[in-house]
Design a protein around this motif. Structure first.
Motif, PDB file in Angstrom:
ATOM      1  N   LYS A   1       0.838  -1.218   0.000  1.00 34.60           N
ATOM      2  CA  LYS A   1       0.000   0.000   0.000  1.00 34.60           C
ATOM      3  C   LYS A   1       0.866   1.259   0.000  1.00 34.60           C
ATOM      4  CE  LYS A   1      -3.831   2.143   2.525  1.00 34.60           C
ATOM      5  NZ  LYS A   1      -4.720   2.040   3.713  1.00 34.60           N
ATOM      6  N   GLU A   2       1.924   1.203   0.819  1.00 34.48           N
ATOM      7  CA  GLU A   2       2.843   2.353   0.888  1.00 34.48           C
ATOM      8  C   GLU A   2       3.556   2.547  -0.446  1.00 34.48           C
ATOM      9  OE1 GLU A   2       4.462   5.620   2.676  1.00 34.48           O
ATOM     10  OE2 GLU A   2       3.042   4.219   3.630  1.00 34.48           O
ATOM     11  N   ARG A   3       3.991   1.462  -1.078  1.00 39.01           N
ATOM     12  CA  ARG A   3       4.684   1.550  -2.361  1.00 39.01           C
ATOM     13  C   ARG A   3       3.748   2.139  -3.441  1.00 39.01           C
ATOM     14  NH1 ARG A   3       9.081  -1.235  -3.772  1.00 39.01           N
ATOM     15  NH2 ARG A   3       8.712  -2.737  -2.098  1.00 39.01           N
ATOM     16  N   SER A   4       2.524   1.673  -3.451  1.00 41.65           N
ATOM     17  CA  SER A   4       1.544   2.169  -4.431  1.00 41.65           C
ATOM     18  C   SER A   4       1.301   3.669  -4.242  1.00 41.65           C
ATOM     19  CB  SER A   4       0.217   1.404  -4.286  1.00 41.65           C
ATOM     20  OG  SER A   4       0.396   0.043  -4.570  1.00 41.65           O
ATOM     21  N   PHE A   5       1.243   4.093  -2.977  1.00 38.46           N
ATOM     22  CA  PHE A   5       1.024   5.528  -2.700  1.00 38.46           C
ATOM     23  C   PHE A   5       2.183   6.381  -3.232  1.00 38.46           C
ATOM     24  CE2 PHE A   5       1.782   9.174   0.115  1.00 38.46           C
ATOM     25  CZ  PHE A   5       0.606   9.884  -0.089  1.00 38.46           C
ATOM     26  N   ILE A   6       3.417   5.915  -2.988  1.00 40.75           N
ATOM     27  CA  ILE A   6       4.602   6.670  -3.450  1.00 40.75           C
ATOM     28  C   ILE A   6       4.627   6.757  -4.966  1.00 40.75           C
ATOM     29  CG2 ILE A   6       7.124   6.640  -3.555  1.00 40.75           C
ATOM     30  CD1 ILE A   6       7.094   5.385  -0.752  1.00 40.75           C
ATOM     31  N   LEU A   7       4.347   5.619  -5.627  1.00 39.97           N
ATOM     32  CA  LEU A   7       4.363   5.617  -7.097  1.00 39.97           C
ATOM     33  C   LEU A   7       3.300   6.558  -7.664  1.00 39.97           C
ATOM     34  CD1 LEU A   7       4.875   1.797  -7.774  1.00 39.97           C
ATOM     35  CD2 LEU A   7       6.537   3.637  -8.164  1.00 39.97           C
ATOM     36  N   SER A   8       2.142   6.578  -7.024  1.00 45.35           N
ATOM     37  CA  SER A   8       1.085   7.482  -7.513  1.00 45.35           C
ATOM     38  C   SER A   8       1.471   8.947  -7.298  1.00 45.35           C
ATOM     39  CB  SER A   8      -0.238   7.169  -6.801  1.00 45.35           C
ATOM     40  OG  SER A   8      -0.143   7.444  -5.424  1.00 45.35           O
ATOM     41  N   GLU A   9       2.181   9.242  -6.189  1.00 41.38           N
ATOM     42  CA  GLU A   9       2.639  10.618  -5.927  1.00 41.38           C
ATOM     43  C   GLU A   9       3.705  11.052  -6.941  1.00 41.38           C
ATOM     44  OE1 GLU A   9       1.770  13.067  -3.708  1.00 41.38           O
ATOM     45  OE2 GLU A   9       0.003  11.782  -3.430  1.00 41.38           O
ATOM     46  N   ILE A  10       4.569  10.094  -7.301  1.00 40.79           N
ATOM     47  CA  ILE A  10       5.588  10.412  -8.316  1.00 40.79           C
ATOM     48  C   ILE A  10       4.911  10.757  -9.639  1.00 40.79           C
ATOM     49  CG2 ILE A  10       7.430   9.408  -9.740  1.00 40.79           C
ATOM     50  CD1 ILE A  10       8.313   7.814  -7.264  1.00 40.79           C
ATOM     51  N   GLU A  11       3.931   9.960 -10.053  1.00 35.13           N
ATOM     52  CA  GLU A  11       3.205  10.232 -11.299  1.00 35.13           C
ATOM     53  C   GLU A  11       2.478  11.567 -11.231  1.00 35.13           C
ATOM     54  OE1 GLU A  11       3.161   8.624 -14.195  1.00 35.13           O
ATOM     55  OE2 GLU A  11       4.760   7.395 -13.323  1.00 35.13           O
ATOM     56  N   LYS A  12       1.959  11.880 -10.067  1.00 32.47           N
ATOM     57  CA  LYS A  12       1.237  13.148  -9.879  1.00 32.47           C
ATOM     58  C   LYS A  12       2.183  14.340 -10.056  1.00 32.47           C
ATOM     59  CE  LYS A  12      -1.643  15.457  -6.410  1.00 32.47           C
ATOM     60  NZ  LYS A  12      -2.210  15.337  -5.025  1.00 32.47           N
ATOM     61  N   GLN A  13       3.397  14.247  -9.424  1.00 32.23           N
ATOM     62  CA  GLN A  13       4.370  15.333  -9.539  1.00 32.23           C
ATOM     63  C   GLN A  13       4.900  15.471 -10.964  1.00 32.23           C
ATOM     64  OE1 GLN A  13       5.017  17.567  -7.210  1.00 32.23           O
ATOM     65  NE2 GLN A  13       3.598  16.476  -5.795  1.00 32.23           N
ATOM     66  N   LYS A  14       5.073  14.340 -11.648  1.00 37.04           N
ATOM     67  CA  LYS A  14       5.547  14.386 -13.034  1.00 37.04           C
ATOM     68  C   LYS A  14       4.515  15.077 -13.939  1.00 37.04           C
ATOM     69  CE  LYS A  14       8.686  10.419 -13.137  1.00 37.04           C
ATOM     70  NZ  LYS A  14       8.938   9.089 -13.738  1.00 37.04           N
ATOM     71  N   LYS A  15       3.273  14.899 -13.671  1.00 43.22           N
ATOM     72  CA  LYS A  15       2.213  15.565 -14.445  1.00 43.22           C
ATOM     73  C   LYS A  15       2.259  17.086 -14.214  1.00 43.22           C
ATOM     74  CE  LYS A  15      -1.107  11.769 -14.779  1.00 43.22           C
ATOM     75  NZ  LYS A  15      -2.457  11.293 -14.402  1.00 43.22           N
ATOM     76  N   PHE A  16       2.509  17.455 -12.928  1.00 45.23           N
ATOM     77  CA  PHE A  16       2.629  18.897 -12.624  1.00 45.23           C
ATOM     78  C   PHE A  16       3.794  19.517 -13.404  1.00 45.23           C
ATOM     79  CE2 PHE A  16       0.537  18.289  -8.226  1.00 45.23           C
ATOM     80  CZ  PHE A  16      -0.713  18.556  -8.775  1.00 45.23           C
ATOM     81  N   ILE A  17       4.934  18.774 -13.363  1.00 49.16           N
ATOM     82  CA  ILE A  17       6.140  19.285 -14.065  1.00 49.16           C
ATOM     83  C   ILE A  17       5.851  19.449 -15.551  1.00 49.16           C
ATOM     84  CG2 ILE A  17       8.505  18.719 -14.749  1.00 49.16           C
ATOM     85  CD1 ILE A  17       8.764  17.302 -12.007  1.00 49.16           C
ATOM     86  N   SER A  18       5.234  18.428 -16.151  1.00 52.12           N
ATOM     87  CA  SER A  18       4.925  18.480 -17.588  1.00 52.12           C
ATOM     88  C   SER A  18       3.986  19.642 -17.901  1.00 52.12           C
ATOM     89  CB  SER A  18       4.301  17.161 -18.022  1.00 52.12           C
ATOM     90  OG  SER A  18       3.941  17.206 -19.378  1.00 52.12           O
ATOM     91  N   GLN A  19       3.011  19.871 -17.018  1.00 52.92           N
ATOM     92  CA  GLN A  19       2.037  20.950 -17.234  1.00 52.92           C
ATOM     93  C   GLN A  19       2.707  22.331 -17.116  1.00 52.92           C
ATOM     94  OE1 GLN A  19      -1.364  20.655 -14.678  1.00 52.92           O
ATOM     95  NE2 GLN A  19      -2.259  22.569 -15.402  1.00 52.92           N
ATOM     96  N   TYR A  20       3.595  22.457 -16.053  1.00 56.98           N
ATOM     97  CA  TYR A  20       4.296  23.743 -15.873  1.00 56.98           C
ATOM     98  C   TYR A  20       5.233  24.048 -17.050  1.00 56.98           C
ATOM     99  CZ  TYR A  20       2.659  23.651 -11.022  1.00 56.98           C
ATOM    100  OH  TYR A  20       1.902  23.634  -9.900  1.00 56.98           O
ATOM    101  N   GLU A  21       5.981  23.048 -17.516  1.00 56.68           N
ATOM    102  CA  GLU A  21       6.894  23.255 -18.653  1.00 56.68           C
ATOM    103  C   GLU A  21       6.119  23.647 -19.903  1.00 56.68           C
ATOM    104  OE1 GLU A  21       8.983  19.578 -18.892  1.00 56.68           O
ATOM    105  OE2 GLU A  21      10.556  20.198 -17.468  1.00 56.68           O
TER     106      GLU A  21
END
Length: 601
Positions: free
Chosen positions: A536-556
């Motif tokens: 559960k903890e691993r899944s949460f971290i992976l989803s947070e990484i994907e979330k931050q990558k989407k923010f980065i892509s949107q900001y760029e």
């Protein structure tokens, strides 16, 4: 039947016209009839047959002996049926040669002995009856001779009385000769009275004596009306009628009265006996109806399809209880009893034929079941040494369920396979139990070590050297992890340690990112061994990484629209700052994944 004068008279009431039974035979028959053979065991029936052979009048109990034989073989037939079912169920037994049941051997011995005695007795009886026939024929000839004698009337009459007495004292003659012989005797008695020149005084004296004797017979017949035993009453009445035949005539004016008196008592006795048998018949009809109803209940048992051994066992118990209930109703008259037994045998035959058919079919399927169970056993044996406790446990449980569903097979055929299968399961589960028992002991030791370390960590106080404190706390985390797992019921100590360590990390002076990493390590250590929480903890971290990558892509993507316009410069810097923060967050999250991998390796 004679009228009051000793003449042959046509009966007005057919009930009275009955054969006179031999008293000794009737007593023997009545004595035998009082025994209810239907409730006897086979051993008791053998003993009863042995008594018949020793009876003083074997012919009198001949009918009862045949009833004993019939009941014995009915019980033997039932035993043979049950043995046949048992042999069908025990399908691995070798086919037995047809042999007599031990009890049947004993019974045949006693029955053959009885037949020999019966044959001997019949021959003796026939010989005796032929002798008696010749004696009575000679008596008739002697009476005929008396009419031609020239001796005094008194002497002739005395000779006549002696011949009458001899006639009465002579035993039975062959039944085929009985009626004609008696009519001949009576005819010659009448001739004696008709042709002999007997004086009136002597004749009147004889009439008086005959009247007194017949009056005594009437008194005895009237007394029999109150007799409780119908058999005794009936037998005694027949003897009285036989005696009446042997007494001469009475005075003409008294003939009808004395005869009517005797006939009246006879009718009352026969009515009493007939009423008894009518009541007995009504009772028999009720018993027969009750037995027929039980037969219907037995017939219903196999109306529905029976597919299991357990169901047949249950139905067999019910069938035997119904059969016992049928027998408990008691015996019926000969005719009704024969009908009732025929009905019972028919429904029992149908029941046991259905049962035998089931076991024959089941025997045909047994070989397939044996192959299936052998395959299950071999699969289990391949897992015998496995230490994959969780997976193997599930697999073995499934194989046990497959064994139960495999179907019926004779115990003797699958007993060895079952012992193999059971041994495999026991070996694995014993090994599993010992394994987890040793783990539990180790966890108890780990708990003691962690409790001791927990007290040591509680005493920690931060110093001015944050780096040194950080290393010290980090060492505590490593030691805690090295202590290993604790019993499940003591899991709460992990959360307490995590809270304690987080409190200490917050109190030391060092980079917050480092502290955050250590707190995360403590958290992972606290949930170590719980795969569900880790995943559960691993899944949460992976989803947070994907979330931050989407923010980065949107900001760029947004920056590309700003161009080189100076008015957008401040907004552009703000977006770049957010991109940088998101990238740092991604870096921290990836670091946590590495920590999880390292902590659980």
């Amino acid at each position: 039947m004679l009228d009051g004068n000793g003449e042959i008279k046509k009966q007005e009431n057919p009930i009275i016209e009955m054969e006179v039974a031999e008293t000794s035979e009737n007593n023997e028959i009545r004595k035998a009839a009082e025994i209810d053979i239907s409730e006897m065991s086979m051993e008791e029936l053998i003993l009863e047959m042995s008594h018949f052979s020793e009876n003083s009048n074997v012919l009198a109990v001949s009918k009862k002996a045949e009833e004993v034989r019939s009941v014995f073989y009915q019980q033997l037939k039932q035993i043979n049926k049950e043995d046949l079912v048992a042999e069908t169920e025990e399908s691995d037994k070798k086919e037995k040669k047809a042999t007599l049941h031990p009890l049947e051997i004993k019974f045949r011995k006693e029955y053959n002995k009885f037949k020999r005695e019966k044959t001997k007795s019949r021959k003796n009886k026939e010989l005796e009856e032929r002798k008696n026939l010749q004696i009575k024929k000679q008596i008739i000839e002697d009476i005929d001779t008396l009419t031609n004698q020239e001796e005094s009337l008194k002497k002739t009459f005395e000779q006549f009385r002696l011949l009458q007495e001899k006639w009465r004292n002579t035993g039975h003659v062959p039944i085929s000769e009985k009626n004609n012989l008696w009519q001949s005797y009576h005819h010659h008695v009448e001739l004696f009275y008709d042709y002999i020149k007997i004086n009136n005084d002597l004749r009147d004296l004889d009439f008086k004596r005959n009247f007194e004797e017949k009056s005594k017979i009437c008194e005895k017949a009237e007394a029999l009306i109150n007799e409780k035993s119908l058999n005794k009453m009936h037998d005694a009445l027949q003897e009285l009628h036989e005696h009446w035949k042997d007494i001469g005539p009475v005075e003409k004016g008294k003939r009808e009265d004395i005869w009517e008196r005797f006939q009246s008592a006879t009718k009352i006795i026969h009515k009493k006996r007939n009423d008894y048998f009518l009541d007995k018949k009504e009772e028999n009809d009720k018993k027969l109806a009750a037995k027929d109803e039980i037969c219907k209940e037995i017939g219903v048992l196999t109306e529905n399809t029976v597919n299991t051994h357990g169901q047949w066992e249950s139905l067999t118990v019910k069938c035997r209880k119904l059969e016992d209930k049928w027998k408990a109703i008691g015996r019926l008259s000969k005719k009704e009893n024969k009908i009732a037994w025929t009905n019972l045998r028919n429904v029992l035959d149908d029941f046991y034929q259905s049962k035998n058919a089931y076991y024959k079919n089941r025997k045909a399927d047994a070989q397939k079941v044996i192959l299936k169970k052998t395959t299950i056993c071999e699969k289990a044996e391949s897992l015998k040494e496995s230490t994959d406790w969780k997976s193997t446990t599930k697999h073995l449980i499934k194989l046990q369920e497959d064994w139960k569903r495999a179907g019926y097979s004779p115990k003797q055929k699958t007993d060895k396979i079952w012992k193999r299968f059971k041994s495999v399961c026991n070996t694995f589960f014993d090994a599993k139990k010992n394994h987890f028992r040793s783990l539990d002991k180790a966890k108890e030791r780990n708990l003691l070590a962690k409790q001791k370390l927990f007290k040591e960590v509680e005493k920690f106080s931060p110093s001015k050297n944050g780096k040194s404190d950080f290393e010290k706390l980090n060492n505590y985390s490593k030691k805690w992890k090295d202590c290993g797992l604790v019993p499940f019921k003591e899991k709460n100590i992990e959360n307490k340690f995590e809270e304690l360590m987080n409190k200490h990390f917050d109190s030391i002076k060092i980079d917050k990112n480092e502290i955050s990493k250590e707190k995360f390590k403590n958290r992972i250590t606290a949930i170590n061994g719980n795969q569900a929480k880790l995943e559960k903890e691993r899944s949460f971290i992976l989803s947070e990484i994907e979330k931050q990558k989407k923010f980065i892509s949107q900001y760029e993507n947004n920056i590309s629209f700003f161009g080189k316009n100076k008015s957008n410069e401040s907004l552009k810097k703000e977006v770049e700052a957010r991109i940088e923060m998101a990238e740092k967050e991604v870096s921290i999250l990836k670091e946590k994944l590495k920590i999880m991998t390292a902590t659980n390796s």
